[in-house]
Structure formats: C-alpha cells, structure tokens
Design an enzyme around this catalytic site. Sequence first.
Site, PDB file in Angstrom:
ATOM      1  N   ARG A  30       0.672  -1.258  -0.113  1.00 12.69           N
ATOM      2  CA  ARG A  30       0.165  -0.009  -0.128  1.00 12.69           C
ATOM      3  C   ARG A  30       0.880   1.257   0.090  1.00 12.69           C
ATOM      4  O   ARG A  30       0.558   2.374   0.485  1.00 12.69           O
ATOM      5  CB  ARG A  30      -1.122  -0.019   1.032  1.00 12.69           C
ATOM      6  CG  ARG A  30      -1.874  -0.757   1.095  1.00 12.69           C
ATOM      7  CD  ARG A  30      -3.099  -0.649   2.178  1.00 12.69           C
ATOM      8  NE  ARG A  30      -3.811  -1.778   2.274  1.00 12.69           N
ATOM      9  CZ  ARG A  30      -4.692  -2.276   3.449  1.00 12.69           C
ATOM     10  NH1 ARG A  30      -4.366  -1.670   4.555  1.00 12.69           N
ATOM     11  NH2 ARG A  30      -5.514  -3.267   3.494  1.00 12.69           N
ATOM     12  N   ARG A  34      -3.289   6.132   0.090  1.00 14.11           N
ATOM     13  CA  ARG A  34      -3.859   7.214   1.162  1.00 14.11           C
ATOM     14  C   ARG A  34      -2.909   7.991   2.003  1.00 14.11           C
ATOM     15  O   ARG A  34      -3.472   9.075   2.490  1.00 14.11           O
ATOM     16  CB  ARG A  34      -5.186   6.816   1.919  1.00 14.11           C
ATOM     17  CG  ARG A  34      -6.282   6.609   0.971  1.00 14.11           C
ATOM     18  CD  ARG A  34      -7.554   5.923   1.777  1.00 14.11           C
ATOM     19  NE  ARG A  34      -7.304   4.650   2.611  1.00 14.11           N
ATOM     20  CZ  ARG A  34      -8.085   4.062   3.415  1.00 14.11           C
ATOM     21  NH1 ARG A  34      -9.017   4.771   3.801  1.00 14.11           N
ATOM     22  NH2 ARG A  34      -7.724   2.828   3.564  1.00 14.11           N
ATOM     23  N   ARG A  43      -7.561  10.659  -6.597  1.00 10.84           N
ATOM     24  CA  ARG A  43      -8.617   9.958  -6.032  1.00 10.84           C
ATOM     25  C   ARG A  43      -9.741  10.804  -5.702  1.00 10.84           C
ATOM     26  O   ARG A  43     -11.175  10.258  -5.941  1.00 10.84           O
ATOM     27  CB  ARG A  43      -8.541   8.812  -5.128  1.00 10.84           C
ATOM     28  CG  ARG A  43      -7.662   7.785  -5.129  1.00 10.84           C
ATOM     29  CD  ARG A  43      -8.532   6.904  -6.142  1.00 10.84           C
ATOM     30  NE  ARG A  43     -10.035   6.722  -5.347  1.00 10.84           N
ATOM     31  CZ  ARG A  43     -10.137   5.828  -4.410  1.00 10.84           C
ATOM     32  NH1 ARG A  43      -9.235   5.451  -3.713  1.00 10.84           N
ATOM     33  NH2 ARG A  43     -11.605   5.758  -4.186  1.00 10.84           N
ATOM     34  N   ASP A  79      -6.588  -3.631  -7.593  1.00  9.39           N
ATOM     35  CA  ASP A  79      -7.414  -3.939  -6.349  1.00  9.39           C
ATOM     36  C   ASP A  79      -7.552  -5.682  -6.628  1.00  9.39           C
ATOM     37  O   ASP A  79      -7.829  -5.944  -7.725  1.00  9.39           O
ATOM     38  CB  ASP A  79      -8.554  -3.389  -6.016  1.00  9.39           C
ATOM     39  CG  ASP A  79      -9.278  -3.758  -4.923  1.00  9.39           C
ATOM     40  OD1 ASP A  79     -10.203  -4.787  -4.679  1.00  9.39           O
ATOM     41  OD2 ASP A  79      -9.226  -3.342  -3.742  1.00  9.39           O
ATOM     42  N   TYR A 154     -14.707 -12.966  -0.328  1.00  7.79           N
ATOM     43  CA  TYR A 154     -15.447 -11.797  -0.578  1.00  7.79           C
ATOM     44  C   TYR A 154     -17.043 -12.329  -1.281  1.00  7.79           C
ATOM     45  O   TYR A 154     -17.852 -11.792  -0.934  1.00  7.79           O
ATOM     46  CB  TYR A 154     -14.902 -11.067  -1.325  1.00  7.79           C
ATOM     47  CG  TYR A 154     -13.803  -9.976  -0.620  1.00  7.79           C
ATOM     48  CD1 TYR A 154     -14.404  -9.131   0.116  1.00  7.79           C
ATOM     49  CD2 TYR A 154     -12.390  -9.853  -0.859  1.00  7.79           C
ATOM     50  CE1 TYR A 154     -13.197  -8.282   0.874  1.00  7.79           C
ATOM     51  CE2 TYR A 154     -11.592  -9.383  -0.271  1.00  7.79           C
ATOM     52  CZ  TYR A 154     -11.850  -8.475   0.849  1.00  7.79           C
ATOM     53  OH  TYR A 154     -11.056  -7.498   1.481  1.00  7.79           O
TER      54      TYR A 154
END
Length: 349
Positions: A30, A34, A43, A79, A154
């Site tokens: 990552r 962010r 974003r 992703d 998921y």
Amino acid sequence: MSARRELPDSPYLAAAAGRQPNRMPVWFMRQAGRSLPEYRELRAQHSMLAACFDPELVCEITLQPVRRHDVDAAILFSDIVVPLRGAGVDLDIVPDVGPVIADPVRSASDVAALRPLDPQQVTAVAAAVSLLVDALGTVPLIGFAGAPFTMASYLVEGGPSRTHARTKAMMLADPDTWHELMTRLTDLTIAFLTVQLDHGVDAIQLFDSWAGTLCLADYRRFVAPHSARVFATLADRDVPMTHFGVQTGELLGEMAATGATVVGVDWRTSLTDAAARVGAGRALQGNLDPAVLLAGWPAVERAAKAVVADGRAAVAAGASGHVFNLGHGVLPETDPGVLTDLVSLVHSL
C-alpha cells in the site's frame, strides 16, 4: 507478449532470488495510496474501480511512491477484486467499507454461473503494465492478485467479514461446491497474473489476506492445493513469486510449500521464527508493524534496525534473502516523510 527486462542491479530482484543485493531492498505494501497527498488529490476525482481501469491513472499512482520514497520496487496499483469485475461479477468498492458483491455466491448453481476472466475486460491493466515498464527504468514492477481463498471469502460473504462464517460453512458443509468455487477462482487468478506477466511485470505477489482466519488443517485441505496450482502454473515464468497473508504465522510452512519463492511475514512472527517454519532456500519479506510509523522517529529507527537484524539472523538460519517491508499495508494516517526517511535508513544499513 513483452520481452523480459534484464535488471541485474535491482536489489529487490537480487534478494528475492537469493543473490546478494547491493543494498537492503525495501518497498511497502500500500505504498501507493491514502498516505500520499498526491494520491488523495487524484482519487478525489475518480472512484476506486474507475481508477483501477484507467491505464494512465494506474501508471501515475503506481509511480508516485517510487518518485517520492526511492523504494526498490513498484507494485501495480489495482485491487484484488479487479479480475472478478473482469469476469462479470457485479461489485463495487465502497469507500470505508471495501468490496461489496451485489449477488453473493452461496450455492452450487451460483458457482456454476461464474464466468472465466475475459482478457478484453482487463485490457486497461495490460496497458497500464506496458506504460509502467517503459516509465520505471531500472525499478522492477510487481504484479499481484488476490489468492483464491480471499476472493472466495468476498464472494461468499458479500463483502468484508470479521468471522468469515458463511465462507467456512460452505467449505465444511459442502466441500464439493467449495472446491469447484476454488478451482474457478484459481483459473481466474492464473489468467489475471498471466495478463500482467505477458505485458512485463518483473515479479508477482499473491495476497491471501484472510487465510489467517483458518486453522492449519483446514488451510491444508481446502486452500493450499489451489494456491499451489497458481504457483506451479506460473513457475516457468522464472520471476520471484511472493505469498503473503495476515495472521498466518501458523500457516507459514504450508504457504511456503505451495511453491512461492518469497514468503511474506506479518509483524506477529519474527523473521527468524519464520525462517524455521518456512525452511531453507526461500526469501522472506517483512515485517515492520505499520503502527510503528505513527510512533515518532526514534521508535521507527529502533524498530527498523531490529527488523534488519532479525532479517540477517533469518538469512544466517537458512532464508535465501530478506526484503524489508511492513507486516501489512501503510496506514492512511502515516506521514509520507517518515516513509521516505525509513527507506533512506534501511538503505544505509
């Protein structure tokens, strides 16, 4: 298909392959995300899924931490649900929630309805890899995919879960349906990684983010054979292949036995203990606790030096190499300046 790049001076590729690097290699899971203001600025104009299917945007976001931090590898911005979307699964990545599946997979008929990956649906990923190979120069590019179990969780849960109760219930109550689901997701994972390899990634990483929810016996029976098929199918590509999961200390030996050449270790297990569990001949990746980066520079410096020392001890104990990383992804509130300073420190060691 793109020709393989020759990057003989890459510290990351050297350590991952068991050769002596010219400096301690470091990159962060990552690292594109962010914690970077330049990422947040981009974003703000694009949803997560839209960004993953925009080649120029993927290229720019992937390059941001390389420019800023001088890390030794880039990892493709994407992703783990992107190949599911490419196979026609109706899903979205909801801010502050994660992937949400419109129609969860709960029965044999649901599994039978799953389609294979359509390469035409991930041409944006292929284009992004090609752009990055040209832009990165001597910095290697890591491609990645979600492991079959994590994608299955998921699909079955319908989104993120703390207990993975529905997933385990299917696995234990209906093993035939479970293995059919895993077979299809293994095919999907192989196809998605093949697209990336065909367009020039220099290494791959398989994220089994939720495998740590399983006991060793269930992992061995219901998961390991499918992950092993991913690595066996792609072994002839002769690139470093990393296997990583969270809270997988008890599973490290089995995860290594699936055929990965590098095993990622989270911060809960020391690298020397990991070396004993994994066995000789494989490199280790990790494993600074991401929360340490919020504790001030003296704490970061002490912890980073301890990880490097632990990595050296692991190599002395039989690991073929050590790639410095976090034990999970960069936390959003991390000061980017601390990451830059950490890279410089690790390189100096």
